[in-house]
Design a protein around this motif. Structure first.
Motif, PDB file in Angstrom:
ATOM      1  N   GLU A 340      79.482  26.569  51.911  1.00 23.10           N
ATOM      2  CA  GLU A 340      78.970  25.222  52.201  1.00 23.10           C
ATOM      3  C   GLU A 340      77.463  25.202  52.436  1.00 23.10           C
ATOM      4  O   GLU A 340      76.818  24.191  52.187  1.00 23.10           O
ATOM      5  CB  GLU A 340      79.709  24.644  53.410  1.00 23.10           C
ATOM      6  CG  GLU A 340      81.157  24.281  53.110  1.00 23.10           C
ATOM      7  CD  GLU A 340      81.788  23.465  54.212  1.00 23.10           C
ATOM      8  OE1 GLU A 340      81.071  23.157  55.195  1.00 23.10           O
ATOM      9  OE2 GLU A 340      82.974  23.125  54.097  1.00 23.10           O
ATOM     10  N   ARG A 341      76.906  26.308  52.897  1.00 19.49           N
ATOM     11  CA  ARG A 341      75.449  26.375  53.074  1.00 19.49           C
ATOM     12  C   ARG A 341      74.741  26.103  51.745  1.00 19.49           C
ATOM     13  O   ARG A 341      73.673  25.482  51.707  1.00 19.49           O
ATOM     14  CB  ARG A 341      75.065  27.755  53.618  1.00 19.49           C
ATOM     15  CG  ARG A 341      73.594  28.121  53.538  1.00 19.49           C
ATOM     16  CD  ARG A 341      72.730  27.303  54.450  1.00 19.49           C
ATOM     17  NE  ARG A 341      71.361  27.799  54.486  1.00 19.49           N
ATOM     18  CZ  ARG A 341      70.313  27.079  54.835  1.00 19.49           C
ATOM     19  NH1 ARG A 341      70.485  25.822  55.222  1.00 19.49           N
ATOM     20  NH2 ARG A 341      69.112  27.593  54.844  1.00 19.49           N
ATOM     21  N   ILE A 342      75.354  26.546  50.638  1.00 15.35           N
ATOM     22  CA  ILE A 342      74.793  26.299  49.308  1.00 15.35           C
ATOM     23  C   ILE A 342      75.254  24.942  48.775  1.00 15.35           C
ATOM     24  O   ILE A 342      74.441  24.086  48.414  1.00 15.35           O
ATOM     25  CB  ILE A 342      75.202  27.413  48.325  1.00 15.35           C
ATOM     26  CG1 ILE A 342      74.758  28.792  48.837  1.00 15.35           C
ATOM     27  CG2 ILE A 342      74.643  27.136  46.934  1.00 15.35           C
ATOM     28  CD1 ILE A 342      73.278  28.977  48.910  1.00 15.35           C
ATOM     29  N   SER A 343      76.575  24.730  48.719  1.00 17.52           N
ATOM     30  CA  SER A 343      77.121  23.568  48.024  1.00 17.52           C
ATOM     31  C   SER A 343      76.874  22.247  48.754  1.00 17.52           C
ATOM     32  O   SER A 343      76.596  21.222  48.118  1.00 17.52           O
ATOM     33  CB  SER A 343      78.614  23.756  47.782  1.00 17.52           C
ATOM     34  OG  SER A 343      79.312  23.912  49.006  1.00 17.52           O
ATOM     35  N   ASN A 344      76.988  22.245  50.062  1.00 12.13           N
ATOM     36  CA  ASN A 344      76.866  20.997  50.821  1.00 12.13           C
ATOM     37  C   ASN A 344      75.513  20.810  51.486  1.00 12.13           C
ATOM     38  O   ASN A 344      75.269  19.791  52.123  1.00 12.13           O
ATOM     39  CB  ASN A 344      77.953  20.923  51.906  1.00 12.13           C
ATOM     40  CG  ASN A 344      79.333  20.732  51.313  1.00 12.13           C
ATOM     41  OD1 ASN A 344      79.491  20.710  50.092  1.00 12.13           O
ATOM     42  ND2 ASN A 344      80.330  20.609  52.164  1.00 12.13           N
ATOM     43  N   ASP A 345      74.638  21.808  51.332  1.00 10.11           N
ATOM     44  CA  ASP A 345      73.342  21.725  52.004  1.00 10.11           C
ATOM     45  C   ASP A 345      72.200  21.926  51.007  1.00 10.11           C
ATOM     46  O   ASP A 345      71.664  20.965  50.461  1.00 10.11           O
ATOM     47  CB  ASP A 345      73.283  22.757  53.130  1.00 10.11           C
ATOM     48  CG  ASP A 345      72.010  22.667  53.965  1.00 10.11           C
ATOM     49  OD1 ASP A 345      71.199  21.755  53.717  1.00 10.11           O
ATOM     50  OD2 ASP A 345      71.814  23.525  54.851  1.00 10.11           O
ATOM     51  N   LEU A 346      71.869  23.179  50.703  1.00 13.92           N
ATOM     52  CA  LEU A 346      70.689  23.459  49.895  1.00 13.92           C
ATOM     53  C   LEU A 346      70.771  22.882  48.482  1.00 13.92           C
ATOM     54  O   LEU A 346      69.740  22.549  47.893  1.00 13.92           O
ATOM     55  CB  LEU A 346      70.464  24.977  49.824  1.00 13.92           C
ATOM     56  CG  LEU A 346      70.132  25.671  51.154  1.00 13.92           C
ATOM     57  CD1 LEU A 346      70.059  27.169  50.960  1.00 13.92           C
ATOM     58  CD2 LEU A 346      68.822  25.130  51.726  1.00 13.92           C
ATOM     59  N   CYS A 347      71.978  22.769  47.934  1.00 15.97           N
ATOM     60  CA  CYS A 347      72.135  22.263  46.567  1.00 15.97           C
ATOM     61  C   CYS A 347      72.745  20.873  46.517  1.00 15.97           C
ATOM     62  O   CYS A 347      73.144  20.408  45.444  1.00 15.97           O
ATOM     63  CB  CYS A 347      72.986  23.231  45.737  1.00 15.97           C
ATOM     64  SG  CYS A 347      72.117  24.752  45.316  1.00 15.97           S
ATOM     65  N   SER A 348      72.818  20.213  47.655  1.00 16.47           N
ATOM     66  CA  SER A 348      73.302  18.841  47.678  1.00 16.47           C
ATOM     67  C   SER A 348      72.092  17.902  47.655  1.00 16.47           C
ATOM     68  O   SER A 348      71.221  17.976  48.532  1.00 16.47           O
ATOM     69  CB  SER A 348      74.153  18.580  48.921  1.00 16.47           C
ATOM     70  OG  SER A 348      74.773  17.327  48.858  1.00 16.47           O
TER      71      SER A 348
END
Length: 782
Positions: A340-348
């Motif tokens: 989620e650090r990638i999918s829901n944060d940095l890449c959202s």
């Protein structure tokens, strides 16, 4: 120039020999070049190839021609046993026996020192590299194991129920095992409690009675929220936890900055997604083109989250993402491909925050065609987060506080550009199936609240068409740069399925004359003729079943459903590994910086990746479908005895499968419950026919049923038929009336997709017909 007979054409045997010597590489163009044929000879060559295909001497796979039933160079296979020399034998995991004959045998080569993860045994499923053997070597193919996908199962997944005396019983979650409970001795319960989802090792039992098992692992409790999807997650071995190394990489990742990027932060891109979306990985913008050479045209920008910047080739994040292949979406949770650090944060692409993106700028002409495109690595800032209904309401004259200021500068140009793009789409005439998608809405406790069919808005179509344009642009760019990539391909229907569809349509007096090349327009004409008729849903379903299933491939043979020559997935790298590969390839092709596709990635290695992620995609679809079945079975479990209206969705020797109209739930009516007379299975008409009365129950008939049994754990339902069968008057021709209407007996609307509903004589179990649909309800999912 190659030698040719006096009539100017090569011998048929020479053409077949050339195709056999170049498996998977030959099309009409290659044959013409090999034998020195001119453009004027193409019509005759195509006629010869068509004759050879009709005779079964060759087979078409998209635009490539090969030996009939030839295996691709990379595939998933099941290891079935050993030959007399003790060597392992395998067969393709997916093989249509009725269409292609017996599955070919693959003899597995086992090296003296196998690589880690390649040691396979009988009962395992593996990803293999395949090569053709010379005739007469016993097995037709030799296989080398690239990776073991699934080991032979000696365990059963189920729900533990205690029994008096301290032991218990296991209720299996697999529909095929419904009703076959296992005994668990008091010493083998492993501390399991009532309602626990457990993994049980089979224990060899003596004598008669149920088999026995020993609890190996407690996986969770069905009394907790989100327990239903947990069954499918464990049943299909979908990874839930990320490796510690992947978690560390995700937590250490830092937001992208302007280094090596163009600054697009002032371009008012917006995201338009479902209202419950958690990740927002695509944003769009459109504006009128001020180029005098493109009057009436538009510039469309599509920006996609720059996942490749964070997930580098060979990293722990990359390994975990490849193992998962894609995100899996359940009604109560998402199992993401990336943390989620990638999918829901940095890449959202959330509003107001700078985010790295890989973007495409497309010039659209006044005719709706894409004139040109260019790719850019950018830093962007979303101007707004909208949902589909919200954007549509604004265009329809009902803006809210968010969309009001966006209406003139952003939303109206987007819709104007879509209006043009739709012109080109309509001219392209892709397959136009109308299959409503049902969505399960849950209560806060995780149980079903209701089942709805969301309205399909122009806002949905706008985003869909812009994403298709971007996907085409990515494929075209990589082909231009001669880089290997993973295509999204969809083969044309096989000759067998086209013939079966023709036979079905005859029963409705609908013409289906195939002349020349097969095109989606041929199917669309049929769909247009039944629009508004009672049997429109039936024809849509049967046309869908006649189609091949879309997949990933390093070889391009086009996308039949979309009617596109080249197509690749570019727009969702957060949730699809194929898109991540395409992003890396674009970065490498255009020199856009870090995270590029390594030089070690070749056509061969990408072929292996494509085969693997095609399997994980189908795994996700099956898990999502089974979870929906279990939720609906739970929903209906307290309505035993209630009556429902539905439509016969499958006919087999075991009985009738019925899909309920309100919930879309599937269930079985066992043939033994249909009445006092004997019912024959009429394969030609796809019906069960009473031996005395002639009463007929056919695919597509609308029927009333009573729910008599629900097995929530397995997601299975059993019905009792309340409607009378239709009787054909004696002496009347079977095709003497028009349409599958109750007032016109004698019609036999049917389909001939034997894979969808297989049944065997004997005592039937509750269940549902096989088959798969994408999240949009299409097996040729885009």
């Amino acid at each position: 120039m190659k030698k040719k007979p006096d009539n100017g054409f090569p011998a048929r045997d020479a053409i077949v020999a050339f195709i056999r010597s170049n498996p998977g590489k030959v099309g009409t163009r290659e044959i013409a070049r090999e034998f020195g044929l001119k453009n004027a000879d193409r019509v005759e060559l195509k006629r010869i190839l068509r004759d050879l295909a009709d005779e079964g001497a060759i087979a078409k796979r998209g635009r490539k021609i090969q030996e009939p039933a030839a295996l691709p160079p990379t595939l998933i296979a099941d290891i079935t046993g050993r030959d007399t020399d003790g060597e392992l034998l395998a067969t393709p995991a997916e093989w249509d026996v009725e269409e292609s004959g017996p599955a070919p045998k693959i003899r597995i080569h086992v090296p003296r020192r196998p690589q880690p993860g390649t040691a396979a045994g009988v009962g395992d499923r593996a990803l293999m590299r395949i090569e053709k053997l010379d005739e007469g070597e016993g097995a037709l193919y030799r296989g080398r194991v690239i990776k073991v996908i699934d080991h032979a199962r000696t365990r059963v997944l189920g729900i533990f129920r205690p029994t008096p005396g301290g032991g218990g019983r296991l209720v299996p979650v697999d529909k095929k095992q419904a009703g076959r409970e296992l005994n668990i001795a008091p010493s083998d319960t492993g501390g399991a409690e009532d309602g626990d989802l457990v993994s049980v090792d089979l224990v060899r039992s003596r004598g008669y009675g149920p088999a026995s098992g020993k609890v190996k692992e407690r996986l969770g409790s069905l009394s907790t929220e989100k327990a239903i999807s947990l069954i499918a997650i464990h049943a299909h071995e979908i990874p839930q936890a990320f490796s510690p190394a992947a978690v560390r990489e995700a937590e250490a990742a830092q937001p992208a900055n302007l280094k090596g990027r163009e600054d697009w932060r002032d371009l008012p891109l917006v995201t338009i997604d479902p209202p419950d979306a958690k990740d927002h990985d695509d944003a769009v913008h459109a504006a009128s083109d001020d180029d005098p050479n493109n009057k009436g045209g538009f510039i469309v920008h599509v920006a996609i989250a720059d996942v490749a910047f964070y997930v580098r080739p060979g990293s722990a994040l990359d390994r975990d993402a490849l193992t998962r292949g894609n995100s899996v979406y359940f009604p109560d949770r998402v199992v993401p491909m990336l943390p989620e650090r990638i999918s829901n944060d940095l890449c959202s692409l959330v509003p107001g925050e700078p985010r790295g993106a890989l973007a495409v700028r497309m010039v659209i002409g006044a005719d709706g065609r894409k004139r040109s495109h260019s790719f850019h690595r950018v830093l962007m800032r979303s101007a707004a987060k909208l949902n589909y209904a919200q954007a549509q309401a604004a265009i329809d004259g009902r803006p809210d506080d968010t969309t009001g200021p966006l209406l003139e500068p952003i939303l109206k140009p987007l819709y104007a550009a879509y209006t043009l793009v739709k012109l080109a789409r309509d001219e392209r005439d892709p397959l136009d199936l109308d299959l409503p998608e049902r969505k399960i809405l849950l209560k806060p406790n995780g149980t079903v609240d209701r089942v709805v069919v969301p309205e399909r808005l122009d806002a949905h179509k706008l985003i869909e068409e812009f994403m298709i344009l971007a996907n085409v642009a990515a494929a075209e760019m990589l082909e231009k740069k001669a880089l290997p990539l993973i295509y999204r391909v969809h083969d044309e229907p096989s000759q067998e399925k086209v013939h079966n569809l023709q036979e079905f349509l005859k029963t409705l007096d609908l013409p289906f004359a195939k002349t020349g090349a097969l095109r989606p327009a041929l199917f669309n004409r049929v769909l247009g003729q039944v629009r508004g008729e009672d049997y429109e849903p039936l024809v849509n379903e049967v046309v869908l079943r006649s189609q091949a299933q879309a997949e990933y491939s390093s070889e391009n043979y086009g996308h039949f459903g979309l009617n596109l020559r080249r197509y690749a997935h570019f727009t969702s790298p957060i949730r699809r590994y194929a898109d991540l590969i395409v992003h890396r390839a674009l970065i490498r092709a255009l020199g856009l910086g870090e995270g590029a596709l390594p030089d070690t990635e070749t056509l061969e290695t990408l072929s292996e990746v494509a085969a693997q992620i095609s399997v994980t995609e189908r795994r996700a679809m099956k898990a999502e479908r089974e979870t929906a079945d279990r939720l609906i079975a739970h929903f209906l479990a307290d309505r035993i005895g209630a009556t429902f209206q539905g439509r016969i969705s499958g006919v087999t020797r075991a009985g009738l499968f019925v899909k309920l109209s309100d919930t879309g739930a599937d269930g079985l009516i066992p043939i033994r419950t249909l009445g006092t007379e004997y019912f024959n299975y009429d394969e030609t008409r796809h019906a069960l026919v009473g031996s005395r009365s002639g009463a007929m129950h056919r695919l597509g008939d609308v029927v009333d049923v009573r729910l008599v049994e629900a097995a929530p754990v397995a997601g299975a339902l059993r019905f009792e038929l309340l409607s009378e069968g239709k009787v054909i008057p004696r002496g009347r021709k079977r095709d003497g009336s028009k349409g599958p209407s109750s007032s016109r007996p004698g019609r036999s609307p049917h389909e001939k997709d034997r894979k969808a509903h297989k049944g065997k004589p004997g005592k039937p179990k509750p269940g549902k017909p096989k088959g798969s649909k994408s999240k949009k309800g299409k097996s040729w999912n885009r």
